[in-house]
Scaffold this motif. Structure first.
Motif, short mmCIF file in Angstrom:
data_model
loop_
_atom_site.label_atom_id
_atom_site.label_comp_id
_atom_site.label_asym_id
_atom_site.label_seq_id
_atom_site.Cartn_x
_atom_site.Cartn_y
_atom_site.Cartn_z
N GLY A 187 0.83 -1.20 0.00
CA GLY A 187 0.00 0.00 0.00
C GLY A 187 0.86 1.25 0.00
N THR A 188 0.38 2.32 -0.60
CA THR A 188 1.12 3.56 -0.67
C THR A 188 0.22 4.72 -0.28
N VAL A 202 5.35 6.23 -2.50
CA VAL A 202 5.43 5.55 -3.79
C VAL A 202 6.90 5.47 -4.23
N ARG A 233 -9.05 2.15 -10.66
CA ARG A 233 -7.66 1.78 -10.88
C ARG A 233 -6.96 2.94 -11.57
N ASP A 239 3.22 1.50 -12.16
CA ASP A 239 2.45 0.29 -11.89
C ASP A 239 0.99 0.68 -11.69
N TYR A 241 -2.45 0.65 -9.64
CA TYR A 241 -2.92 0.61 -8.27
C TYR A 241 -4.44 0.76 -8.24
N SER A 243 -6.92 2.73 -6.50
CA SER A 243 -6.57 4.01 -5.89
C SER A 243 -7.81 4.77 -5.45
N GLY A 262 -3.53 3.96 -2.02
CA GLY A 262 -3.74 2.95 -3.05
C GLY A 262 -2.99 1.67 -2.74
N VAL A 263 -3.48 0.57 -3.30
CA VAL A 263 -2.84 -0.73 -3.11
C VAL A 263 -2.55 -1.32 -4.49
N LEU A 264 -1.51 -2.14 -4.53
CA LEU A 264 -1.12 -2.75 -5.79
C LEU A 264 -2.23 -3.63 -6.34
N GLU A 265 -2.59 -3.38 -7.62
CA GLU A 265 -3.63 -4.19 -8.23
C GLU A 265 -3.17 -5.62 -8.44
#
Length: 590
Positions: A187-188, A202, A233, A239, A241, A243, A262-265
């Motif tokens: 997560g960022t 990030v 998204r 990349d 995310y 979001s 946001g979290v990585l998709e």
């Protein structure tokens, strides 16, 4: 065709058709559930991140209120503003700017501001350590600000968001912990000033924090122009995310920045793929096992495990007198059930032993405290009587003493006084541990009420040691404290200085921002830094001697902490000083 084959083929067709339909429905439901869960999480995490920023603003408001009321030095704050000052309401560039941005500068106000660098530099704020990439695109900076006004002045407390890696890192840790997915944080969190990242977690392609990069045009249009939350998204730096972007408004309602989480998709795509694979791997064998009668087999296997689970829950709730039946189960289940029964029995036995041991220790502690209290009380009475009788002998009431006899009597009096001090320390320790050493603070003149009476009691010992008594003391030394407990402190500190000091003893009283510092200094030999931390421990003595039990300085520390203060020692070749800090307390006027 045989009836058995007809039944088999019929059920086979039903199972095949049902399995295909189940797999299709399951795939659709899994895809929707994963996506829905992901965006619900991101949406909730955005709210949590915003609440964290709101909490920072609330903490800043407490800080500003404390400064405008002059209480800032007496309160410990969890927030440390990057810039805090009390400014006049007029003829001040920062005050004029805040009014222009929508603050009335009356009472308590908070908000997020985009402040020009030039304005903050005129106030004396130094931006030299700030990375140029972290500045806003128009030579501005983004601030969390709280102001409190009164008396023609305004207390300004602000946190600079530009380059504030600690804030975004704290929010990221609060939301996601230290979780990584692959080589990237899962997560960022980012704070934008306008459409530019000024504080972010990030990571870019080179492994550097992506400060100074910009949000995509589509997100900027949605959030900063249309002033709506973006929940979709998005391609972040390098990349995809899942979001959430939310506009940050200043007090005039103008968007000045964006808060992003946001979290990585990729993780959710992998979860979906694994779920689909798992669904396929479960569905086909399950349907075949249904044909073979898996229900009856599983039922017979699960029953003893269910019994174990129920027994475990019962033990967790405190019922240790429970066993699991091993009859009719497979050999492995019998072994597991037997081990479980032995474990439950051992836990019960250990619980009983611990309870008995705790009761025994509690009784021993009570007996020790009662014995210590009784013995010290009786010794104190006896020593008082002994000291009275020897004093009568010394002053010649029962007959004139020769010089040698008087010298011996004086020696006895000094020894009895030292013994009495030791017994009193034991008595005070007993009262402290039993909870009868009460804390009754009042407003007192420290020198008149406490220090001078202690000095008068010890004048004979001071004269015997041929030491000069020096004062570095303000005339006004009014503090809020317990005179009886402070008497114990000064008695122990001055006696300690007489025991180990040389030539002189100095009593000091100083007033600082953090409270009143009371000191007892002497010209004795220095104490090494490795030993200082042992001074205030119970029964700790650095010098081997029969004079004392190592309780005096321990009592001083306990009493200082009762007052909300602290004690410490400073020692060098010139002097050794013991100091006690008492906090300042606002005087209540009736």
């Amino acid at each position: 065709m045989k009836l058995s084959n007809r039944i088999f083929y019929s059920f086979f067709g039903i199972i095949l058709l049902g399995g295909f339909a189940s797999a299709l429905v399951g795939a659709v439901l899994i895809s929707r559930a994963v996506r829905s869960e992901a965006f619900l999480r991101v949406q909730n995490e955005l709210k949590t991140a915003h609440l964290h920023i709101d909490s920072k603003l609330e903490e800043l408001s407490f800080h500003a209120q404390a400064r405008i009321h002059g209480d800032g030095g007496k309160i410990l704050f969890s927030v440390n503003p990057d810039y805090a000052a009390v400014i006049p309401d007029r003829e001040n560039v920062l005050a004029r700017f805040l009014r222009d941005e929508g603050l009335a500068l009356r009472g308590l106000e908070t908000g997020i501001f985009s402040i020009p660098v030039s304005v903050m530099e005129e106030t004396g704020f130094d931006f030299s350590e700030l990375d140029g990439n972290a500045l806003c695109s128009d030579e501005r900076t983004l601030w969390l600000v709280s102001t409190a006004s009164g008396g023609g002045q305004t207390a300004f407390s602000g946190i600079l968001l530009n380059g504030d890696a600690e804030l975004v890192g704290r929010i990221q840790e609060l939301l996601y912990g230290r979780e990584y997915y692959g080589t990237k944080p899962f997560g960022t969190v980012t704070v934008f000033c306008g459409d530019r990242r000024v504080a972010t977690t990030v990571v870019g392609p080179s492994g550097d924090i992506a400060v100074g990069t910009r949000v995509s045009d589509i997100v900027r249009e949605k959030v900063l122009v249309e002033r709506e939350i973006w929940l979709d998204r998005a391609y972040v730096v390098d990349d995809w995310y899942l979001s959430a972007y939310e506009p940050l408004f200043n007090p005039k309602g103008e968007p000045v920045g964006i808060l992003y989480v946001g979290v990585l998709e990729r993780k959710y795509l992998d979860i979906k793929r694994r779920a689909m694979f798992l669904l396929s791997g479960i569905t086909i064998p399950t349907l075949l096992l249904l044909v073979l009668g898996v229900y009856f087999i599983s039922r017979s296997m699960v029953k003893p495990i269910s019994d174990l689970a129920r027994a475990s829950s019962s033990i967790a709730s405190g019922n240790l007198d429970i066993t699991v039946s091993t009859s009719g189960a497979a050999n492995e289940i019998k072994t597991l059930s037997g081990a479980f029964n032995r474990m439950a029995e051992a836990i019960g036995e250990r619980e009983r032993e611990l309870k008995e041991t705790n009761e025994e220790l509690s009784q021993r502690s009570q007996d020790y405290q009662e014995l210590l209290s009784f013995v010290t009380h009786e010794l104190n009475n006896s020593i008082g009587s002994l000291l009275l009788n020897v004093s009568i002998l010394e002053d010649g009431t029962v007959g004139r003493l020769e010089a040698e006899q008087r010298e011996i009597v004086e020696l006895i009096i000094r020894d009895v006084q030292r013994f009495r001090e030791m017994v009193r320390n034991y008595l005070n320790i007993s009262r402290l541990e039993k909870g009868t050493l009460r804390f009754n603070p009042v407003w007192i003149n420290l020198r008149e009420r406490v220090v001078q009476p202690v000095v008068d009691r010890l004048r004979g010992r001071i004269a015997h040691r041929e030491m000069d008594l020096l004062w570095d003391w303000k005339k006004e030394s009014v503090v809020y404290g317990d005179p009886e407990l402070l008497d114990i402190c000064y008695s122990n500190l001055i006696v300690n200085a007489l025991k180990y000091g040389k030539k002189w003893v100095k009593l000091t009283f100083k007033e600082g921002e953090n409270g009143f510092v009371l000191g007892v200094e002497n010209g004795g030999p220095p104490i090494s830094g490795e030993e200082i931390h042992l001074l205030f421990q119970k029964f700790s003595r650095l010098v081997k001697s029969d004079d004392g039990a190592g309780l005096g300085l321990y009592l001083v520390r306990q009493i200082a902490e009762r007052h909300g203060g602290e004690v410490w020692c400073e020692s060098n070749e010139e002097r050794t000083g013991f100091y006690m800090r008492l906090p300042k307390v606002e005087v209540r006027r009736e």
